[in-house]
Design a protein around this motif. Structure first.
Motif, PDB file in Angstrom:
ATOM      1  N   ASP A 243      -1.828   1.206   6.531  1.00 29.75           N
ATOM      2  CA  ASP A 243      -1.905   2.077   5.360  1.00 29.75           C
ATOM      3  C   ASP A 243      -3.265   2.041   4.686  1.00 29.75           C
ATOM      4  O   ASP A 243      -3.764   3.056   4.236  1.00 29.75           O
ATOM      5  N   ALA A 244      -3.827   0.873   4.620  1.00 30.09           N
ATOM      6  CA  ALA A 244      -5.083   0.742   3.887  1.00 30.09           C
ATOM      7  C   ALA A 244      -6.294   1.161   4.714  1.00 30.09           C
ATOM      8  O   ALA A 244      -7.409   1.201   4.202  1.00 30.09           O
TER       9      ALA A 244
ATOM     10  N   LYS B  33      -8.406  -7.406   0.934  1.00 30.26           N
ATOM     11  CA  LYS B  33      -7.932  -6.916  -0.347  1.00 30.26           C
ATOM     12  C   LYS B  33      -7.245  -7.992  -1.189  1.00 30.26           C
ATOM     13  O   LYS B  33      -7.612  -8.237  -2.318  1.00 30.26           O
TER      14      LYS B  33
ATOM     15  N   SER C 110      -6.029  -4.082  12.125  1.00 32.34           N
ATOM     16  CA  SER C 110      -5.682  -5.502  12.101  1.00 32.34           C
ATOM     17  C   SER C 110      -6.318  -6.208  10.918  1.00 32.34           C
ATOM     18  O   SER C 110      -5.892  -7.285  10.523  1.00 32.34           O
ATOM     19  N   GLN C 111      -7.338  -5.604  10.361  1.00 32.84           N
ATOM     20  CA  GLN C 111      -7.985  -6.240   9.224  1.00 32.84           C
ATOM     21  C   GLN C 111      -7.359  -5.839   7.897  1.00 32.84           C
ATOM     22  O   GLN C 111      -7.133  -6.667   7.025  1.00 32.84           O
ATOM     23  N   LYS C 112      -7.106  -4.538   7.760  1.00 35.44           N
ATOM     24  CA  LYS C 112      -6.641  -4.055   6.465  1.00 35.44           C
ATOM     25  C   LYS C 112      -5.195  -3.579   6.489  1.00 35.44           C
ATOM     26  O   LYS C 112      -4.637  -3.261   5.442  1.00 35.44           O
TER      27      LYS C 112
ATOM     28  N   LEU D 270      -0.870 -10.673   5.979  1.00 30.73           N
ATOM     29  CA  LEU D 270      -1.435 -10.171   7.242  1.00 30.73           C
ATOM     30  C   LEU D 270      -2.600  -9.218   7.020  1.00 30.73           C
ATOM     31  O   LEU D 270      -3.217  -8.738   7.955  1.00 30.73           O
ATOM     32  N   LYS D 271      -2.852  -8.921   5.763  1.00 29.89           N
ATOM     33  CA  LYS D 271      -3.979  -8.027   5.480  1.00 29.89           C
ATOM     34  C   LYS D 271      -5.139  -8.827   4.931  1.00 29.89           C
ATOM     35  O   LYS D 271      -4.973  -9.615   4.007  1.00 29.89           O
ATOM     36  N   ASN D 272      -6.281  -8.557   5.468  1.00 30.53           N
ATOM     37  CA  ASN D 272      -7.467  -9.274   4.975  1.00 30.53           C
ATOM     38  C   ASN D 272      -8.089  -8.576   3.799  1.00 30.53           C
ATOM     39  O   ASN D 272      -7.781  -7.455   3.485  1.00 30.53           O
TER      40      ASN D 272
ATOM     41  N   ASP E 240       0.811  -1.222   0.000  1.00 31.67           N
ATOM     42  CA  ASP E 240       0.000   0.000   0.000  1.00 31.67           C
ATOM     43  C   ASP E 240       0.837   1.260   0.000  1.00 31.67           C
ATOM     44  O   ASP E 240       0.510   2.228  -0.670  1.00 31.67           O
ATOM     45  N   ALA E 241       1.907   1.227   0.764  1.00 37.90           N
ATOM     46  CA  ALA E 241       2.697   2.448   0.912  1.00 37.90           C
ATOM     47  C   ALA E 241       3.652   2.665  -0.256  1.00 37.90           C
ATOM     48  O   ALA E 241       4.313   3.687  -0.329  1.00 37.90           O
TER      49      ALA E 241
END
Lengths: 236, 236, 236, 236
Positions: free
Chosen positions: D27-28, C140, D22-24, C136-138, C27-28
DNA sequence: AATGAATGAGTATTCATTCAT
DNA sequence: AATGAATGAATACTCATTCAT
């Protein structure tokens, strides 16, 4: 996609910014407004300029560079030449002219220079207004008006001093001369430009009348400056 | 909760606003900053003032009222008196003094008046800076500098004109006189005050030197004004 | 215009993306940054890839495919062979070796496999870092780390299970074995790779020391896994 | 105006942020979303927190502080006490227990400690996920996971080392012990928490099964650690 | 294959102002 | 008189993506 007038986008942005900054001031001008006025997408502004401040800086630098050019041009073609011909000698305590004719020539030339400067100032009055506006704010922006002071001060980097010095070794402005030129020459011209439209409206004078009045009145100052130069010039 | 110095909250707010407005300009000054600087709760500012603009207005009005007082005082005790005594006659095309002594007296008094005005301007330089700053922005705020123009113009509401007229019926400023006084008298003084601190730093002069230099240089202008009054005064 | 090193533009884009994604996260990382780092025009990135996500997907898929190859290669040349030779029998509740020699051979081979995997992981640590990061990101992005879980799970599509099953019909991982392998084998290796550079800096170990330490410590786990396999393996 | 549940606004903001980060990932996650989820005005978030990062920092610091407390508590009530009673001696090259009973007690206590830590980790898994996520990004945020490394390293500020040292002067972790604890103890626990929900879904285990499985498997590691301590501990 | 210019939809952050107490 | 909390409406700036060449 070519939108707006035929002018290039970057140009349109600058023009719009000049107009808006000079009307509302830098802070109160919205980047959105600039985009609308320039008929470009807001993001395009950031394509061409780092940020809002960057637009301002570009404008101010352009103006200052031009002002320097005009001034140096005058110094070169008149002052330096007169010194070279021996008609003018800048003594420690006064301007010394070889004869009355030389003095009148000097005054006349200076008046013409004023004319040119005032005309340029009127033309660029929008930017000058911004410059004045921003010069009154501390901290955030460098005081650009005071960059102008460098032109009247005994600054080592002052190209004007350099130029004159190259013709007349032992030349130096007195503190009072500097102050006089700043507050009674530069400031009035700059203010005249900055307040031009306001003043015109209040005074109900035509453009020509206003310009001519200002120049005529300036002549008094120029005369004072030459006659009173014995007070104003002093040795280093 | 009594915080800060003994000064009342309202006072502290005004002082803080004066300081901040004059440094950053009205737009760039945050109500939060004023609250912090004044050491009061932000909401309290809205208890004392309608809104941000209201703070500015209060400050500017105070200044202008004082400036008018000082000027009228001078006119009354000197000009009107001289006219009354027949020492001075404001003719359509020039100032006419009954003798050289009267002329010198007039010049001297005018210089003293300048002294007083300049001292007041230096004292109030923060607010003057704001006034100048805001006068350069259109639209949003009324151009307060131009309220000053009323003092040099042939305005019907101009209390100065009124006062002089009451002593000398057929008196009127020429357009050029107005312009001269505005751009070469008011503007330099106002600018001197507004740029006082900047100029002091750049010039490295002491407060006294700076003030005295400015006044000495002003005298040249005053002299020009009186001598050159034949050009500058004209019938309506 | 051929810019940058001799490497083809597409290659350079991928390399730059790997580096940046692994440093700042997906994302960054700005497409602009990738373009700059790859020394290509931003629009060219969209010539080669559908969109930003597409770059990430390409990278991750490459990695996973390689990981599968390495693993399958090991299973084929060692496990399957041992089962085939009757040296190893994966019973419902434990690994059964025909003799101590076979057990030692198994452990040794497993250690070598670890070595190869760890070396590959170190080499590809940038991409692994991304993979971990994104896992670790849900929402997306699909959880690519968990695609790895397929390799330790009783999944029908698990090529590893398939391979072993083809050699040993009634074979199945117990839930605990799966969990053990995931959290104490895959996760440590992946983390080791992901945090390699950070850990190196903090620990002040050399590359060789770090790698060797990790492998030595891993051996303890491998030994535990084989010895403790009676707890860990269970019938479906 | 009290909106949302009875919880205070600040609290709600933190909760919402924990959930979303914790989900996204940090950054998102949009500040807007946090505001919506917390049922507060977006600007209120900036009333309580300096900026987005500040929310994250607050959460992570809270977590770390708690983790330290739990660990120190364990060290104090068990390790230090055993050393004090002479049951345990941390020799340069191994843990030495006065008898088998002491060893078993130690293992048991360590398992209980694990239980507590794992339960805490499961409870705080959202924040742990963030911590892990952010620890994988360089530059922008400090690597908070590595603050955890301080707890396993021979760091002078490590309160754990301090505490043990105060009971057993010549005690030091070997590099390998540090690495082992980091990659095969901390990382698995942290990962277990971070991937808890994902893993649960994939494995189709109940909360209890999952937790118990992990703890049982951990015991193998703990046992390895104690038995294998002769490899892992070394003199300074 | 490559690029400079352009854009729509965000995104964090700010700020004057209000409200309840 | 004084304040902590709350808010709506901006605002500068960003960014993935597209287009024309």
């Amino acid at each position: 996609m070519e939108t707006g007038s035929g002018v290039e986008a970057r140009e349109r942005i600058i023009n719009a910014a000049v107009e808006l900054f000079s009307q509302k001031g830098y802070d109160a001008t919205r980047v959105n407004d600039i985009a609308s006025a320039a008929n470009v997408n807001k993001a395009l502004i950031y394509y061409y300029f780092k940020n809002k401040q960057d637009i301002l800086d570009f404008m101010v630098h352009s103006l200052l560079n031009n002002a320097v050019s005009i001034t140096l041009d005058f110094i070169h073609t008149h002052i330096v030449q007169m010194i070279g011909k021996g008609c003018l000698d800048i003594l420690p305590d006064r301007l010394h002219f070889v004869n009355e004719e030389a003095k009148q020539e000097f005054i006349q030339n200076t008046c013409k220079f004023y004319e040119r400067v005032v005309d340029y100032a009127i033309e660029k009055r929008s930017i000058i207004r911004i410059l004045m506006l921003e010069s009154l704010k501390n901290g955030k922006h460098q005081n650009s008006l005071f960059q102008m002071m460098d032109f009247v001060a005994n600054n080592e980097n002052n190209p004007i001093i350099k130029t004159i010095s190259s013709a007349d070794q032992d030349f130096a402005y007195s503190d009072e001369m500097v102050l006089f030129r700043f507050f009674f020459s530069i400031i009035p011209i700059v203010s005249f430009a900055a307040y031009y439209d306001d003043y015109k409206e209040v005074s109900a004078l035509s453009d020509k009348e206003l310009r001519d009045s200002f120049l005529r009145v300036s002549n008094i100052i120029i005369a004072s400056m030459v006659s009173g130069s014995d007070i104003l010039l002093r040795s280093k």
